[in-house]
Design an enzyme around this catalytic site. Structure first.
Site, mmCIF file in Angstrom:
data_model
loop_
_atom_site.group_PDB
_atom_site.id
_atom_site.type_symbol
_atom_site.label_atom_id
_atom_site.label_comp_id
_atom_site.label_asym_id
_atom_site.label_seq_id
_atom_site.Cartn_x
_atom_site.Cartn_y
_atom_site.Cartn_z
ATOM 1 N N SER A 54 18.860 49.531 6.144
ATOM 2 C CA SER A 54 19.053 50.835 6.764
ATOM 3 C C SER A 54 18.975 51.884 5.660
ATOM 4 C CB SER A 54 20.425 50.853 7.448
ATOM 5 O OG SER A 54 20.675 52.123 7.980
ATOM 6 N N LYS A 78 14.952 50.503 8.720
ATOM 7 C CA LYS A 78 15.521 51.435 9.703
ATOM 8 C C LYS A 78 15.730 52.767 9.005
ATOM 9 C CE LYS A 78 20.223 51.598 11.694
ATOM 10 N NZ LYS A 78 21.165 50.803 12.522
ATOM 11 N N LYS A 82 17.188 56.601 9.138
ATOM 12 C CA LYS A 82 18.116 57.497 9.815
ATOM 13 C C LYS A 82 17.365 58.796 10.110
ATOM 14 C CE LYS A 82 21.862 55.060 9.767
ATOM 15 N NZ LYS A 82 22.572 54.725 11.000
ATOM 16 N N ASP A 116 17.181 55.531 13.743
ATOM 17 C CA ASP A 116 18.545 55.606 14.273
ATOM 18 C C ASP A 116 19.027 57.047 14.155
ATOM 19 O OD1 ASP A 116 21.159 55.267 15.022
ATOM 20 O OD2 ASP A 116 21.715 53.935 13.371
ATOM 21 N N GLU A 126 17.279 54.081 18.048
ATOM 22 C CA GLU A 126 18.677 53.719 18.294
ATOM 23 C C GLU A 126 19.515 54.963 18.553
ATOM 24 O OE1 GLU A 126 20.023 51.177 15.153
ATOM 25 O OE2 GLU A 126 22.105 51.253 15.795
ATOM 26 N N ASP A 144 23.990 51.738 20.499
ATOM 27 C CA ASP A 144 24.975 51.290 19.511
ATOM 28 C C ASP A 144 26.331 51.881 19.916
ATOM 29 O OD1 ASP A 144 26.589 50.902 17.283
ATOM 30 O OD2 ASP A 144 25.288 51.882 15.841
ATOM 31 N N LYS A 147 27.708 45.341 17.068
ATOM 32 C CA LYS A 147 28.562 45.431 15.866
ATOM 33 C C LYS A 147 29.886 44.821 16.259
ATOM 34 C CE LYS A 147 26.906 49.574 13.589
ATOM 35 N NZ LYS A 147 26.858 51.016 13.860
ATOM 36 N N GLY A 150 25.519 46.907 11.321
ATOM 37 C CA GLY A 150 26.325 46.825 10.114
ATOM 38 C C GLY A 150 27.029 48.138 9.851
HETATM 39 O O1 NPG Z 1 23.426 48.019 6.494
HETATM 40 O O2 NPG Z 1 25.544 47.869 6.864
HETATM 41 C C1 NPG Z 1 24.474 48.469 6.924
HETATM 42 C C2 NPG Z 1 24.476 49.843 7.530
HETATM 43 C C3 NPG Z 1 23.691 49.956 8.770
HETATM 44 O O3 NPG Z 1 22.972 52.103 9.406
HETATM 45 C C4 NPG Z 1 23.867 51.295 9.400
HETATM 46 N N1 NPG Z 1 25.077 51.552 9.896
HETATM 47 O O4 NPG Z 1 24.881 53.927 12.484
HETATM 48 O O5 NPG Z 1 24.551 51.810 12.464
HETATM 49 C C5 NPG Z 1 24.926 52.837 11.924
HETATM 50 C C6 NPG Z 1 25.449 52.811 10.493
HETATM 51 C C7 NPG Z 1 26.939 53.003 10.377
HETATM 52 C C8 NPG Z 1 27.533 52.938 9.139
HETATM 53 C C9 NPG Z 1 27.736 53.257 11.462
HETATM 54 C C10 NPG Z 1 28.903 53.116 8.972
HETATM 55 C C11 NPG Z 1 29.122 53.418 11.305
HETATM 56 C C12 NPG Z 1 29.717 53.354 10.055
#
Ligand code: NPG
Length: 371
Positions: A137, A163, A165, A191, A216, A241, A265, A293
């Site tokens: 990500s 991915k 953002k 995302d 996403e 999500d 998650k 994650g």
């Molecule tokens: O690789 O752990 C990872 C991060 C993946 O983008 C990621 N997480 O929006 O999904 C999300 C984001 C996130 C991070 C959401 C921290 C909430 C807290």
């Protein structure tokens, strides 16, 4: 009951700032729990809660207070000794929400239970402990050139799915740039973390030309109808999500046609048992899932790898190598193999031997409860 719960709030420095449409983190502020049952066996769990209610309605202080004021008193009534995850779920049956607080306790108790039985989490969940393809990500950088150098570096590291953002003003241009630089074959997804509204459907439709794996959570958590409207176009598949905090949410989203894909998650939905149920419902309804994650430490990363080996996880998850986020962790580092895969540890429970010295080193606040 005679058990001990420790809640450790850790400050884990990130190797690179992580920016999304919701804000930037340079240090992961994370709550980790250890549960030691009557027999002295300890289980570990990690929360996805943030310091503020940023992505989810619950947040770190709220999770701690819910555990202290609501959940632990309920557990005091539970008769199983040592406590099992089934007894814990029965005790929490009437708690109407708070999946992050429930999930943290449930996972720590489950981890202790599995360690007691010598059973790896993957075997308990019914997944094969096999190497799984994982994705990376990529946070929002200052400019497109930086983005391209980050993505190029991650591809060199071995990641097979990227991915990005996105947020209003940072969407078509970066996606186009990554497509042009790295080709149409790269599995690419975006995302938005709720940053758009259904009024943006015409703009988001323009992403279709980039052949994305999915988009996403473009809209607010409650906007199931908006997500269904976007999905009905049959353009870029729509993934939920933040909208899915429970099995019920997942079923409603599927029924409404609001989710072509679901990001599971475990911490967000109340733990690995509910994650397994959501997986099963999605598999039965032809909805692919991937494991989300939240910049996990070794504790959360290991358990997520066990879950993500279930058959419905047909899309690479947000489970990067440890070095993507941390130079130092509270457990062994996970490294990609030559195929860009990670495998869950083989030991009992989540399989991670937690480094207590490291926990102490990163702890900024800790609380101990005796139950
Ligand atoms: O690789 O752990 C990872 C991060 C993946 O983008 C990621 N997480 O929006 O999904 C999300 C984001 C996130 C991070 C959401 C921290 C909430 C807290």
């Amino acid at each position: 009951m005679s058990a001990t719960l420790e809640l450790h709030r850790l400050a884990m420095p990130l190797v690179r700032p992580f920016r999304t449409s919701k804000g930037e983190e340079t240090v992961r502020d994370v709550l980790v729990a250890s549960w030691t049952g009557a027999d002295g066996v300890t289980g570990w769990a990690e929360s996805a809660a943030d310091p503020e209610p940023t992505y989810f309605p619950e947040y770190i202080d709220g999770v701690r207070l819910t555990i202290e004021r609501v959940l632990l008193p309920l557990l005091a009534e539970a008769s199983a000794e040592p406590l099992t995850s089934a007894a814990l779920r029965a005790a929490f049956a009437e708690v109407p929400g708070n999946p992050l607080a429930r999930g943290l306790l449930e996972t720590a108790v489950l981890d202790a239970e599995l360690r007691r039985h010598g059973m790896p989490m993957a075997d308990f969940l019914g997944s094969l402990r096999r190497p799984i393809r994982v994705g990376v990500s990529v946070g929002i950088p200052g400019d497109v050139d930086t983005l391209l150098s980050w993505v190029g570096g991650y591809l060199q590291d071995g990641y097979r799915r990227v991915k990005l953002k996105i947020q209003p003003g940072w969407d078509l241009e970066p996606v186009r740039a990554v497509r042009q630089a790295f080709g149409d074959e790269l599995p690419l997804q975006v995302d938005a973390n709720q940053a758009y509204t259904p009024a943006d459907i015409p703009l988001l439709s323009r992403l279709d030309e980039f052949g994305l794996v999915l988009i996403e959570q473009p809209f607010a958590r409650h906007e199931l109808l908006g997500h269904a409207k976007l999905a009905a176009r049959r353009g870029t598949p729509v993934c939920l999500d933040e909208s899915v905090l429970s099995l019920d949410d997942a079923m409603t989203a599927i029924r409404l046609g609001a989710a072509d894909v679901i990001n599971i998650k475990p911490s967000r939905v109340g733990g690995y048992l509910t994650s397994r149920q959501i997986h099963d419902v999605c598999l039965a309804n032809g909805v692919p899932v991937f494991c989300g994650g939240t910049l996990e430490t070794a504790v959360g990363r290991a358990a997520n790898l066990a879950l993500a080996a279930l058959p419905g996880f047909t899309l690479p998850g947000d489970i990067s190598a440890t070095s993507r986020y941390y130079a130092a962790d509270i457990g062994p580092a996970f490294e990609l193999d030559a195929e860009g895969c990670l495998t869950a540890p083989s030991g009992p429970g989540n399989g991670v031997e937690v480094d207590r010295d490291a926990v102490e080193e990163f702890t900024v606040e800790s609380t101990t409860f005796t139950i």
